[in-house]
Design a protein around this motif. Structure first.
Motif, short mmCIF file in Angstrom:
data_model
loop_
_atom_site.label_atom_id
_atom_site.label_comp_id
_atom_site.label_asym_id
_atom_site.label_seq_id
_atom_site.Cartn_x
_atom_site.Cartn_y
_atom_site.Cartn_z
N SER A 30 15.20 -26.35 21.07
CA SER A 30 16.54 -26.54 20.50
C SER A 30 16.90 -28.01 20.40
O SER A 30 17.48 -28.46 19.40
CB SER A 30 17.57 -25.79 21.35
N ILE A 31 16.56 -28.77 21.44
CA ILE A 31 16.82 -30.22 21.39
C ILE A 31 16.02 -30.85 20.25
O ILE A 31 16.51 -31.72 19.52
CB ILE A 31 16.46 -30.87 22.74
N GLY A 32 14.77 -30.39 20.09
CA GLY A 32 13.95 -30.90 18.99
C GLY A 32 14.54 -30.60 17.63
O GLY A 32 14.60 -31.47 16.76
N VAL A 33 15.02 -29.36 17.44
CA VAL A 33 15.64 -28.99 16.16
C VAL A 33 16.86 -29.87 15.90
O VAL A 33 17.06 -30.38 14.79
CB VAL A 33 16.05 -27.51 16.16
N GLY A 34 17.67 -30.07 16.94
CA GLY A 34 18.85 -30.92 16.78
C GLY A 34 18.49 -32.34 16.42
O GLY A 34 19.07 -32.93 15.50
N ALA A 35 17.50 -32.90 17.12
CA ALA A 35 17.08 -34.27 16.85
C ALA A 35 16.50 -34.41 15.44
O ALA A 35 16.83 -35.34 14.70
CB ALA A 35 16.06 -34.73 17.89
N GLY A 36 15.63 -33.46 15.06
CA GLY A 36 15.04 -33.51 13.72
C GLY A 36 16.09 -33.36 12.63
O GLY A 36 16.05 -34.06 11.61
N SER A 37 17.05 -32.48 12.84
CA SER A 37 18.12 -32.28 11.86
C SER A 37 18.94 -33.55 11.68
O SER A 37 19.24 -33.96 10.55
CB SER A 37 19.02 -31.12 12.30
N LEU A 38 19.29 -34.19 12.81
CA LEU A 38 20.10 -35.40 12.73
C LEU A 38 19.33 -36.57 12.12
O LEU A 38 19.90 -37.41 11.44
CB LEU A 38 20.61 -35.77 14.12
N LEU A 39 18.02 -36.62 12.37
CA LEU A 39 17.20 -37.69 11.79
C LEU A 39 17.06 -37.56 10.29
O LEU A 39 16.75 -38.55 9.61
CB LEU A 39 15.81 -37.70 12.44
N CYS A 40 17.25 -36.35 9.76
CA CYS A 40 17.10 -36.13 8.32
C CYS A 40 17.98 -37.07 7.51
O CYS A 40 17.55 -37.63 6.50
CB CYS A 40 17.43 -34.69 7.95
N GLU A 41 19.22 -37.25 7.95
CA GLU A 41 20.12 -38.11 7.18
C GLU A 41 19.63 -39.54 7.17
O GLU A 41 19.65 -40.22 6.14
CB GLU A 41 21.54 -38.04 7.74
N ARG A 42 19.18 -40.02 8.34
CA ARG A 42 18.69 -41.39 8.41
C ARG A 42 17.45 -41.58 7.55
O ARG A 42 17.32 -42.57 6.82
CB ARG A 42 18.38 -41.73 9.87
N LEU A 43 16.52 -40.63 7.62
CA LEU A 43 15.28 -40.74 6.87
C LEU A 43 15.48 -40.55 5.37
O LEU A 43 14.72 -41.09 4.57
CB LEU A 43 14.26 -39.72 7.39
N SER A 44 16.48 -39.76 4.99
CA SER A 44 16.67 -39.45 3.57
C SER A 44 17.68 -40.37 2.90
O SER A 44 17.84 -40.31 1.68
CB SER A 44 17.15 -38.00 3.41
N GLY A 45 18.38 -41.21 3.68
CA GLY A 45 19.35 -42.12 3.06
C GLY A 45 20.53 -41.42 2.45
O GLY A 45 20.98 -41.76 1.36
N HIS A 46 21.07 -40.41 3.12
CA HIS A 46 22.28 -39.68 2.72
C HIS A 46 22.10 -38.81 1.48
O HIS A 46 23.09 -38.39 0.89
CB HIS A 46 23.46 -40.65 2.45
N LYS A 47 20.87 -38.54 1.07
CA LYS A 47 20.68 -37.71 -0.12
C LYS A 47 19.75 -36.56 0.21
O LYS A 47 19.14 -36.52 1.27
CB LYS A 47 20.11 -38.53 -1.27
N VAL A 48 19.66 -35.60 -0.71
CA VAL A 48 18.76 -34.47 -0.53
C VAL A 48 17.34 -34.95 -0.79
O VAL A 48 16.94 -35.15 -1.95
CB VAL A 48 19.13 -33.31 -1.47
N GLU A 49 16.57 -35.19 0.26
CA GLU A 49 15.22 -35.71 0.14
C GLU A 49 14.23 -34.59 0.46
O GLU A 49 13.91 -34.34 1.62
CB GLU A 49 15.00 -36.90 1.06
#
Length: 627
Positions: free
Chosen positions: A274-293
């Protein structure tokens, strides 16, 4: 596009009340289920066969409403204002929790199973609203961050609910009372938070409600199939539920037989996941630059396969140890490798699932999104059932649990390859995301000026061989690029350009037939409502300066008058992919690694006002002095 943190949404009334409401609902679903499991399994004196029967029937009762009522839930979410509908659903949850309290007090299994069905119905009704309300409440550059927070909140709420629900029921002799008070209190809190959700108007208020469950279910599936990318994204989401269902369903026996652990070890593994899912989900915005990547989706599937495989290789044999608590397990040889595997499976699950949900929300018709989500929930339920069947068949054919994990990880790779073959856009975006993110740090500016729908012509200065990848990676909508055919044919990049349906072009002197075909294809793309990007200089700059724009763009606009958006790339001159080194006779060596570059977009210009000279000046002004 504003530079913001996804966590700022937690301060916004348009998001926070909804976030709390959905988190409280996920908490109660799982707290009640685990409290019931503990009560029935350990405190009612039932024999092993009876416990096994109720353990098997309980998941079926919870998931049954998804088959029966998802289509109706999608209609309700489209036809009525969403915030008010959520409040009604929360009142229903309070009533269900009151019945649960009676069931706990009476130790009535039939009543508790009925409540389980009602909570499945609660989740069924809330599901289409949960994901359809986000595009109404958030800006497009907030969509990934909002989905990431929802997935993180849901994952943590599930974990905490499972832990607290089971723990309270173990408090003798007040377990039933404490669990009941907690469930009722959380449902009341969820209702109170729902009252603060801003109005979210109906997207299809004139919709005629279809009471036929079967025909409407088929119709909901039709909405999913309507857009091929959306349909395959839904299949990808459903496959994740299969993958996760196999792992989580086998976890109790896996921790007991192969890790030698008690329930504490199972809780630890769920916590790490669960911690991993949360961390991966939150990193998505940083890695994608606020867009649907969607380039993150193949990245996620690669991680799921690799670390799913390693779960098998880390511990393929039954444990010689027994009754280990969480600390004893972590002290055992090889335990940290498994702990890392399950954490990283969660991280890559976040990379995989968040962009897929955001893609469905952005590509589906807004007036049909709730019914698309309803269809998604139906397909999800089918895959969850399939995961249970896979577990039963694996046991029947004598496969061990690690072997089942191994087979699922391999199957994940095969499914991923199949989906990316059907929709190469996923793989194309992955390759372009890897290339661009590795080489550059990009600062976008004004990209909200690019129309969200309808045709438009993008005109941009041409600095390097990477220009199309950078523009295509930053613009949220798919872009059709017009590019010089020799660049189009560069190895590796050619796959990306072909997959992105780029349009190769040549001069009239080189290949007049190719020029004619390109102009026809550009016109057809604009007529279909696409974004088309051209580099009007006609070639890469040889000195870092913007060259005169050619008149071909005027021919395009004369044939198909569409809005024009000027773009300017900044800071790319001097990179390995520009002509600076070749022009100076130097070797092409990597320079300015991870350089800061920019892409700026100006305001749209009407076709009647646009000409080559004016657009050239617009691009010069946007670029400034930073070549």
């Amino acid at each position: 596009m504003s530079d913001h943190s996804q966590f700022s949404l937690l301060k916004a009334r348009r998001f926070l009340p909804f976030f709390l409401t959905q988190a409280m609902g996920a908490f109660n679903d799982n707290a009640f289920r685990n409290a019931m499991v503990v009560l029935v399994g350990f405190h009612m004196g039932l024999d092993e066969s009876a416990v096994g029967f109720y353990s098997n029937i309980a998941p079926a009762l919870f998931i049954l409403p998804f088959f029966l009522f998802s289509a109706s839930a999608g209609q309700i979410a489209e036809k009525f204002e969403k915030a008010r509908t959520i409040r009604y659903i929360k009142i229903f949850e309070i009533a269900a929790m009151l019945l649960a309290a009676v069931g706990f007090y009476l130790h009535s299994i039939p009543l508790l199973l009925s409540v389980l069905f009602l909570m499945g119905l609660h989740s069924t009704m809330f599901g289409p609203i949960k994901y359809a309300i986000l595009p109404q409440s958030l800006r497009n550059d907030e969509l990934v961050g909002g989905n990431a927070l929802v997935e993180t909140g849901t994952s943590l709420a599930i974990l905490i609910g499972l832990t607290i629900g089971g723990s309270l029921m173990e408090v003798s002799p007040y377990g039933e009372t404490l669990a009941s008070l907690m469930l009722i209190g959380v449902s009341v809190f969820g209702y109170l938070s729902s009252r603060a959700i801003p109005i979210a108007p109906a997207t299809a208020p004139q919709l005629r409600f279809n009471w036929n469950v079967f025909s409407e279910t088929w119709r909901a599936l039709g909405f999913v199939r309507k857009n091929r990318t959306v349909f395959l994204s839904v299949l990808g989401i459903s496959w994740f539920w299969f993958f996760g269902g196999v792992f989580t369903a086998q976890l109790p026996n896996y921790t007991k037989l192969f890790l030698g652990g008690t329930g504490q070890v199972e809780t630890l593994v769920l916590t790490l996941f669960s911690i991993g899912v949360g961390a991966g989900s939150l990193l998505c915005e940083r890695l994608s630059g606020h867009k649907v990547e969607i380039g993150l989706v193949p990245f996620g599937s690669i991680g799921l396969t690799l670390f799913g495989l390693d779960v098998y290789f880390a511990h393929p044999e039954r444990s010689l140890l027994h009754d280990l608590n969480a600390w004893s397990f972590l002290a055992a040889p090889g335990s940290w490798r498994l702990a890392l595997d399950f954490t990283l499976i969660g991280v890559f699950a976040g990379f995989y699932i968040v962009p897929l949900f955001a893609l469905v929300q952005s590509r589906a018709e807004k007036s049909e999104l709730s019914r698309v989500i309803a269809g998604n929930n139906i397909i999800n339920a089918l895959f969850i059932v399939a995961s249970a069947v896979a577990g039963i068949l694996a046991q029947k054919f004598g496969l061990s649990i690690p072997q089942l994990f191994l087979g699922t990880a391999i199957l994940n790779a095969l499914v991923a390859i199949y989906i990316y073959t059907l929709v190469p856009e996923f793989l194309m975006r992955f390759l372009s995301w890897i290339l661009v993110s590795t080489l550059y740090r990009i600062q976008p500016e004004g990209l909200e000026n690019i129309p969200e729908e309808g045709p438009a012509l993008l005109v941009c200065n041409h600095v390097s061989f990477m220009d199309a990848l950078i523009v295509g990676g930053l613009v949220r909508r798919p872009v059709r690029f017009v590019m010089y055919y020799k660049i189009f044919n560069i190895p590796l990049l050619s796959f990306i350009f072909r997959t992105a349906r780029a349009i190769p072009i040549a001069s009239s002197k080189e290949d007049p037939a190719m020029l004619t075909r390109a102009m026809d294809e550009i016109d057809a793309a604009l007529a279909a409502g696409d974004l088309v990007c051209i580099f009007p200089e006609g070639a890469l700059t040889g000195d870092g300066q913007i060259q005169p724009f050619r008149s071909g763009l005027e021919r395009i606009l004369a044939r198909r008058p569409v809005p024009v958006v000027p773009l300017a790339l900044r800071g790319l001159w001097g990179s390995i992919f520009s002509r600076r080194d070749s022009a100076l006779g130097r070797s092409r060596l990597p320079r300015r690694f991870r350089a800061r570059i920019g892409l700026a977009a100006g305001l749209p210009i009407a076709a009647e006002q646009a000409n080559a000279a004016m657009l050239e000046q617009q691009v010069r002004d946007l670029r400034g002095t930073n070549a």
